[in-house]
Design a protein around this motif. Sequence first.
Motif, PDB file in Angstrom:
ATOM      1  N   ARG A  83      15.173  -1.218   7.165  1.00  0.00           N
ATOM      2  CA  ARG A  83      16.032  -2.319   7.603  1.00  0.00           C
ATOM      3  C   ARG A  83      15.943  -3.511   6.640  1.00  0.00           C
ATOM      4  O   ARG A  83      16.958  -4.052   6.213  1.00  0.00           O
ATOM      5  N   LEU A  84      14.722  -3.912   6.302  1.00  0.00           N
ATOM      6  CA  LEU A  84      14.558  -5.065   5.421  1.00  0.00           C
ATOM      7  C   LEU A  84      15.042  -4.755   4.007  1.00  0.00           C
ATOM      8  O   LEU A  84      15.667  -5.600   3.362  1.00  0.00           O
ATOM      9  N   SER A  85      14.751  -3.562   3.536  1.00  0.00           N
ATOM     10  CA  SER A  85      15.226  -3.161   2.203  1.00  0.00           C
ATOM     11  C   SER A  85      16.747  -3.176   2.140  1.00  0.00           C
ATOM     12  O   SER A  85      17.332  -3.614   1.142  1.00  0.00           O
ATOM     13  N   SER A  86      17.402  -2.724   3.211  1.00  0.00           N
ATOM     14  CA  SER A  86      18.866  -2.692   3.227  1.00  0.00           C
ATOM     15  C   SER A  86      19.470  -4.095   3.242  1.00  0.00           C
ATOM     16  O   SER A  86      20.632  -4.270   2.903  1.00  0.00           O
ATOM     17  N   LYS A  87      18.659  -5.089   3.595  1.00  0.00           N
ATOM     18  CA  LYS A  87      19.106  -6.485   3.590  1.00  0.00           C
ATOM     19  C   LYS A  87      18.811  -7.158   2.249  1.00  0.00           C
ATOM     20  O   LYS A  87      18.947  -8.373   2.102  1.00  0.00           O
ATOM     21  N   GLY A  88      18.349  -6.367   1.280  1.00  0.00           N
ATOM     22  CA  GLY A  88      18.087  -6.912  -0.051  1.00  0.00           C
ATOM     23  C   GLY A  88      16.723  -7.547  -0.217  1.00  0.00           C
ATOM     24  O   GLY A  88      16.468  -8.207  -1.228  1.00  0.00           O
ATOM     25  N   ARG A  89      15.854  -7.337   0.742  1.00  0.00           N
ATOM     26  CA  ARG A  89      14.512  -7.911   0.652  1.00  0.00           C
ATOM     27  C   ARG A  89      13.559  -6.892   0.024  1.00  0.00           C
ATOM     28  O   ARG A  89      13.737  -5.687   0.176  1.00  0.00           O
ATOM     29  N   THR A  90      12.555  -7.385  -0.680  1.00  0.00           N
ATOM     30  CA  THR A  90      11.521  -6.522  -1.237  1.00  0.00           C
ATOM     31  C   THR A  90      10.475  -6.298  -0.151  1.00  0.00           C
ATOM     32  O   THR A  90      10.003  -7.250   0.461  1.00  0.00           O
ATOM     33  N   VAL A  91      10.132  -5.041   0.063  1.00  0.00           N
ATOM     34  CA  VAL A  91       9.159  -4.699   1.105  1.00  0.00           C
ATOM     35  C   VAL A  91       8.018  -3.912   0.466  1.00  0.00           C
ATOM     36  O   VAL A  91       8.240  -2.955  -0.270  1.00  0.00           O
ATOM     37  N   ILE A  92       6.809  -4.353   0.769  1.00  0.00           N
ATOM     38  CA  ILE A  92       5.600  -3.660   0.326  1.00  0.00           C
ATOM     39  C   ILE A  92       4.780  -3.412   1.588  1.00  0.00           C
ATOM     40  O   ILE A  92       4.475  -4.355   2.316  1.00  0.00           O
ATOM     41  N   MET A  93       4.464  -2.145   1.849  1.00  0.00           N
ATOM     42  CA  MET A  93       3.694  -1.809   3.050  1.00  0.00           C
ATOM     43  C   MET A  93       2.454  -1.014   2.695  1.00  0.00           C
ATOM     44  O   MET A  93       2.432  -0.275   1.715  1.00  0.00           O
ATOM     45  N   ASP A  94       1.426  -1.203   3.536  1.00  0.00           N
ATOM     46  CA  ASP A  94       0.193  -0.427   3.424  1.00  0.00           C
ATOM     47  C   ASP A  94      -0.530  -0.691   2.102  1.00  0.00           C
ATOM     48  O   ASP A  94      -1.094   0.208   1.497  1.00  0.00           O
ATOM     49  N   ARG A  95      -0.474  -1.944   1.664  1.00  0.00           N
ATOM     50  CA  ARG A  95      -1.170  -2.342   0.428  1.00  0.00           C
ATOM     51  C   ARG A  95      -1.887  -3.663   0.664  1.00  0.00           C
ATOM     52  O   ARG A  95      -1.329  -4.578   1.268  1.00  0.00           O
ATOM     53  N   CYS A  96      -3.093  -3.793   0.161  1.00  0.00           N
ATOM     54  CA  CYS A  96      -3.844  -5.041   0.268  1.00  0.00           C
ATOM     55  C   CYS A  96      -3.439  -5.965  -0.875  1.00  0.00           C
ATOM     56  O   CYS A  96      -3.571  -5.606  -2.048  1.00  0.00           O
ATOM     57  N   ILE A  97      -2.952  -7.153  -0.525  1.00  0.00           N
ATOM     58  CA  ILE A  97      -2.475  -8.093  -1.541  1.00  0.00           C
ATOM     59  C   ILE A  97      -3.604  -8.526  -2.476  1.00  0.00           C
ATOM     60  O   ILE A  97      -3.393  -8.708  -3.669  1.00  0.00           O
ATOM     61  N   LYS A  98      -4.817  -8.651  -1.954  1.00  0.00           N
ATOM     62  CA  LYS A  98      -5.961  -9.043  -2.783  1.00  0.00           C
ATOM     63  C   LYS A  98      -6.272  -7.958  -3.813  1.00  0.00           C
ATOM     64  O   LYS A  98      -6.518  -8.244  -4.984  1.00  0.00           O
ATOM     65  N   VAL A  99      -6.263  -6.703  -3.386  1.00  0.00           N
ATOM     66  CA  VAL A  99      -6.526  -5.585  -4.293  1.00  0.00           C
ATOM     67  C   VAL A  99      -5.434  -5.522  -5.355  1.00  0.00           C
ATOM     68  O   VAL A  99      -5.706  -5.403  -6.557  1.00  0.00           O
ATOM     69  N   GLU A 100      -4.167  -5.609  -4.909  1.00  0.00           N
ATOM     70  CA  GLU A 100      -3.048  -5.545  -5.865  1.00  0.00           C
ATOM     71  C   GLU A 100      -3.141  -6.699  -6.862  1.00  0.00           C
ATOM     72  O   GLU A 100      -2.889  -6.509  -8.056  1.00  0.00           O
ATOM     73  N   HIS A 101      -3.496  -7.871  -6.396  1.00  0.00           N
ATOM     74  CA  HIS A 101      -3.642  -9.025  -7.293  1.00  0.00           C
ATOM     75  C   HIS A 101      -4.740  -8.750  -8.324  1.00  0.00           C
ATOM     76  O   HIS A 101      -4.561  -9.018  -9.512  1.00  0.00           O
TER      77      HIS A 101
END
Length: 137
Positions: free
Chosen positions: A114-132
């Motif tokens: 739903r969010l992707s279809s609205k043009g939003r970037t979606v990231i799920m099941d990922r730790c932002i601290k680890v990704e950073h």
Amino acid sequence: MLKNPERNEIRSILQDAKTIAVVGLSDNPARTSHSVSKAMQDAGYKIIPVNPMIDEALGEKSLKSLRDIPDHVDIVNVFRRSEFLKDLAEDYLETSAPVFWTQLDVVDEEVFNRLSSKGRTVIMDRCIKVEHSITQP
């Protein structure tokens, strides 16, 4: 099946972002939401706590909902269980934040689509601290 952005896109998102609204941020330093958000704050991001159960966290006033955020937010980072994502997604769509990010084990494919279809970037099941930590120079 959901497909998160590639690491180079995540790197760009994190490099461009300045403000992160953290839904479910706890004022308890023993909680993962607190330690992860503190690490991001220490890395230079402005953290906006979104939790109706607390008054403040990390020295910032806590807001009751995403709808109460007065300023632009770059990333909405979610520390709530997957069953809450549908309602959160509706509040999120009322914001101008371009990125909706859920922490480890927080997944809802319907919300992702739903969010992707609205043009939003979606990231799920990922730790932002680890990704950073793995995407920043």
